[in-house]
Design an enzyme around this catalytic site. Structure first.
Site, PDB file in Angstrom:
ATOM      1  N   HIS A  37       9.719 -17.740   9.518  1.00  0.00           N
ATOM      2  CA  HIS A  37       8.488 -17.275   8.863  1.00  0.00           C
ATOM      3  C   HIS A  37       8.440 -15.745   8.854  1.00  0.00           C
ATOM      4  O   HIS A  37       8.065 -15.128   7.853  1.00  0.00           O
ATOM      5  CB  HIS A  37       7.249 -17.781   9.622  1.00  0.00           C
ATOM      6  CG  HIS A  37       7.046 -19.259   9.573  1.00  0.00           C
ATOM      7  ND1 HIS A  37       7.156 -20.062  10.681  1.00  0.00           N
ATOM      8  CD2 HIS A  37       6.718 -20.074   8.541  1.00  0.00           C
ATOM      9  CE1 HIS A  37       6.904 -21.317  10.342  1.00  0.00           C
ATOM     10  NE2 HIS A  37       6.645 -21.354   9.050  1.00  0.00           N
ATOM     11  N   LYS A 150      15.430 -23.201   3.497  1.00  0.00           N
ATOM     12  CA  LYS A 150      15.619 -24.459   4.230  1.00  0.00           C
ATOM     13  C   LYS A 150      15.015 -25.614   3.436  1.00  0.00           C
ATOM     14  O   LYS A 150      15.531 -26.709   3.417  1.00  0.00           O
ATOM     15  CB  LYS A 150      14.984 -24.394   5.619  1.00  0.00           C
ATOM     16  CG  LYS A 150      15.250 -25.683   6.404  1.00  0.00           C
ATOM     17  CD  LYS A 150      14.886 -25.545   7.850  1.00  0.00           C
ATOM     18  CE  LYS A 150      13.395 -25.551   8.059  1.00  0.00           C
ATOM     19  NZ  LYS A 150      12.780 -26.853   7.720  1.00  0.00           N
ATOM     20  N   ASP A 151      13.887 -25.325   2.763  1.00  0.00           N
ATOM     21  CA  ASP A 151      13.271 -26.328   1.887  1.00  0.00           C
ATOM     22  C   ASP A 151      13.765 -26.072   0.468  1.00  0.00           C
ATOM     23  O   ASP A 151      12.997 -25.694  -0.423  1.00  0.00           O
ATOM     24  CB  ASP A 151      11.750 -26.224   1.975  1.00  0.00           C
ATOM     25  CG  ASP A 151      11.249 -26.540   3.368  1.00  0.00           C
ATOM     26  OD1 ASP A 151      11.372 -27.694   3.781  1.00  0.00           O
ATOM     27  OD2 ASP A 151      10.766 -25.621   4.069  1.00  0.00           O
ATOM     28  N   SER A 187       9.256 -25.330  12.526  1.00  0.00           N
ATOM     29  CA  SER A 187       8.144 -25.585  13.446  1.00  0.00           C
ATOM     30  C   SER A 187       8.316 -26.960  14.081  1.00  0.00           C
ATOM     31  O   SER A 187       7.844 -27.212  15.186  1.00  0.00           O
ATOM     32  CB  SER A 187       6.817 -25.535  12.692  1.00  0.00           C
ATOM     33  OG  SER A 187       6.721 -24.309  12.005  1.00  0.00           O
TER      34      SER A 187
HETATM   35  O1  PAF Z   1       6.885 -24.977   3.309  1.00  0.00           O
HETATM   36  C1  PAF Z   1       5.723 -25.125   3.751  1.00  0.00           C
HETATM   37  O2  PAF Z   1       5.403 -24.699   4.858  1.00  0.00           O
HETATM   38  C2  PAF Z   1       4.690 -25.862   2.909  1.00  0.00           C
HETATM   39  O3  PAF Z   1       5.268 -26.877   2.179  1.00  0.00           O
HETATM   40  C3  PAF Z   1       3.899 -24.915   1.980  1.00  0.00           C
HETATM   41  C4  PAF Z   1       4.788 -24.256   0.948  1.00  0.00           C
HETATM   42  C5  PAF Z   1       3.204 -23.848   2.811  1.00  0.00           C
HETATM   43  C6  PAF Z   1       2.825 -25.705   1.232  1.00  0.00           C
HETATM   44  O4  PAF Z   1       1.939 -26.318   2.109  1.00  0.00           O
END
Ligand code: PAF
Length: 282
Positions: A37, A150-151, A187
């Site tokens: 983050h 990662k996503d 997390s």
């Molecule tokens: O990746 C995330 O943490 C969540 O999917 C996001 C983009 C904040 C949407 O809730």
């Protein structure tokens, strides 16, 4: 640094920033920060005058049997961490602020990008993500928004939505940040028992093994897939949720690796489900 809880306060804050002709970077998160983050925030800080991070555990993107209730939350700790990288404001709304009574509009993505990977394992997940992200964009009106690679599927879905709906936001994808042993920061790593944590780097190790084979000339998708699946299955504490390989960025099925491909895994360790991915280049 300001902590903002309502849409109207957020609008007032952004109006103040805009009045000074400053650019805004938004880092949407669900909180419980880690270095991944902070890397999003640092990138935003380099490219934008003012950085806003949102912390909102969005109920709309969790399935009924998922970890909405147990998702880790610690605003105090997140605030301290965000301060260290110079975030200007945290937007942390309550559910009733984001989804007030009568709320009845969602953004439903087509299936091209969502009928695979996490989209097929978590029905409704990307409707929840797309809906909350477009709401956050409308509330914070950023010039740029930062998401972690990662996503990878999430980044592609958001990019598609931004393009399709002519949303005036530049989507910036930021590389995965890893622990020293290769585990992608998340997390959800907090859910792992010490024994599971010791073996969790197997996700990245399996991806790296596949990458090595590709670098040696391997192009067969089934073979590449089986390297990863076999490696993960060799670990008794790990249960494969999926191992999938698609062309990148259009996520089409492939039999033979040509150009770029996304190799992605989701693995369960007891109740914890972790994801990771790598981009392969033929
Ligand atoms: O990746 C995330 O943490 C969540 O999917 C996001 C983009 C904040 C949407 O809730």
């Amino acid at each position: 640094m300001q902590i903002i809880k309502t849409v109207s306060e957020m609008r007032a804050f952004i109006n103040g920033v805009r009045a000074q002709n400053k650019t805004v970077g938004l880092v949407p998160t669900m909180g419980y920060f880690h270095q991944g983050h902070l890397s999003l925030m640092e990138n935003a800080k380099r490219q934008c005058d003012v950085v806003v991070t949102s912390i909102y555990v969005n109920p709309l993107q969790f399935g009924p049997k998922e970890d909405l209730a147990s998702y880790p939350r610690d605003l105090q700790r997140d605030t301290e961490m965000a301060k260290t990288v110079g975030v200007d404001a945290i937007f942390t709304p309550e559910d009733k602020e984001m989804y007030p009574g009568g709320f009845d509009t969602t953004v439903v993505m087509g299936e091209t990008l969502t009928n695979k990977l996490c989209g097929s394992r978590r029905p409704g997940h990307f409707t929840g993500v797309a809906t909350v992200v477009i709401k956050l964009f409308n509330i914070a009106q950023p010039d740029r928004a930062y998401f972690g690679q990662k996503d990878a599927q999430q980044v592609l879905v958001i990019n598609r939505m931004v393009q399709d709906l002519n949303i005036n936001v530049e989507v910036v994808s930021v590389p995965i940040v890893r622990e020293n042993d290769g585990l992608a920061m998340s997390s959800r790593n907090i859910y792992l028992t010490p024994a599971q944590r010791r073996v969790a780097p197997i996700l990245y190790q399996s991806l790296l093994q596949a990458k090595e084979e590709v670098e040696k000339g391997q192009r067969d998708a089934t073979f590449i897939y089986s390297i990863v699946a076999d490696k993960i299955k060799s670990e008794p504490l790990a249960e494969v949720d999926y191992v999938e390989l698609y062309s990148y960025p259009d996520l089409k099925s492939i039999g033979t690796l040509k150009e770029k491909a996304l190799l992605a895994v989701a693995v369960k360790f007891g109740g914890a489900r972790l994801i990771d991915n790598i981009i392969l280049e033929a």
